[in-house]
Design a protein around this motif. Structure first.
Motif, short mmCIF file in Angstrom:
data_model
loop_
_atom_site.label_atom_id
_atom_site.label_comp_id
_atom_site.label_asym_id
_atom_site.label_seq_id
_atom_site.Cartn_x
_atom_site.Cartn_y
_atom_site.Cartn_z
N ILE A 1 -14.83 -15.10 15.28
CA ILE A 1 -13.82 -14.20 14.72
C ILE A 1 -12.71 -15.07 14.14
CG2 ILE A 1 -12.10 -12.46 15.25
CD1 ILE A 1 -13.99 -11.47 17.46
N PHE A 2 -12.33 -14.76 12.91
CA PHE A 2 -11.33 -15.53 12.19
C PHE A 2 -10.26 -14.59 11.69
CE2 PHE A 2 -10.13 -17.76 8.14
CZ PHE A 2 -9.57 -18.89 8.73
N ASN A 3 -9.07 -14.67 12.25
CA ASN A 3 -7.98 -13.78 11.86
C ASN A 3 -7.09 -14.49 10.84
OD1 ASN A 3 -8.60 -11.64 13.64
ND2 ASN A 3 -7.84 -12.91 15.32
N ILE A 4 -6.71 -13.76 9.80
CA ILE A 4 -5.78 -14.32 8.82
C ILE A 4 -4.66 -13.30 8.58
CG2 ILE A 4 -7.47 -15.76 7.66
CD1 ILE A 4 -7.60 -13.66 5.43
N TYR B 1 -15.87 -7.83 1.13
CA TYR B 1 -15.45 -8.50 -0.10
C TYR B 1 -15.11 -9.97 0.18
CZ TYR B 1 -12.54 -9.70 -4.14
OH TYR B 1 -11.99 -10.31 -5.23
N ILE B 2 -14.41 -10.23 1.25
CA ILE B 2 -14.06 -11.61 1.60
C ILE B 2 -15.32 -12.42 1.92
CG2 ILE B 2 -12.89 -13.04 3.35
CD1 ILE B 2 -10.68 -10.80 3.32
N MET C 1 -0.80 -9.19 -1.13
CA MET C 1 -2.12 -9.78 -1.11
C MET C 1 -3.13 -8.82 -0.47
SD MET C 1 -3.22 -13.57 0.21
CE MET C 1 -2.27 -14.43 -1.05
N GLN C 2 -2.72 -8.16 0.60
CA GLN C 2 -3.59 -7.17 1.25
C GLN C 2 -3.92 -6.05 0.29
OE1 GLN C 2 -4.96 -7.18 4.53
NE2 GLN C 2 -6.18 -5.56 3.60
N THR C 3 -2.95 -5.58 -0.47
CA THR C 3 -3.18 -4.54 -1.46
C THR C 3 -4.17 -5.01 -2.51
OG1 THR C 3 -0.98 -3.63 -1.12
CG2 THR C 3 -2.06 -3.06 -3.18
#
Length: 84
Positions: free
Chosen positions: A3-6, A31-32, A12-14
């Motif tokens: 698990i990789f949290n950013i 998408y990421i 940027m989120q939008t």
């Protein structure tokens, strides 16, 4: 799986959410993942191109002709006959 949290700014989120939606992904994470796979493929392509260029620069060029192929086939047949 790791698990990789950013953290992303609101803008940027939008952007990520909009891109995911426009490109038909169900979630921003999908998408990421796609973006990371694309980058992996680009890096692999660069690695392959470097290897191919290295091969081209590795020695004197030879002309590939039907005789050259016949010679390679005969060498392969001889190698196989030694194995049997």
């Amino acid at each position: 799986m790791t698990i990789f949290n950013i953290s992303l700014s609101d803008s940027m989120q939008t952007f990520v959410d909009e891109q995911a939606k426009q490109k038909g992904y169900n979630t921003a994470i999908e998408y990421i993942h796609y973006l990371i796979r694309q980058e992996q493929e680009r890096e692999e392509q660069k690695r392959l191109e470097t290897m191919l260029l290295g091969g081209l620069d590795s020695g004197e060029p030879i002309e590939i002709s039907e005789q050259w192929w016949d010679s390679k086939r005969e060498g392969f047949r001889q190698l196989l006959s030694q194995i049997k």
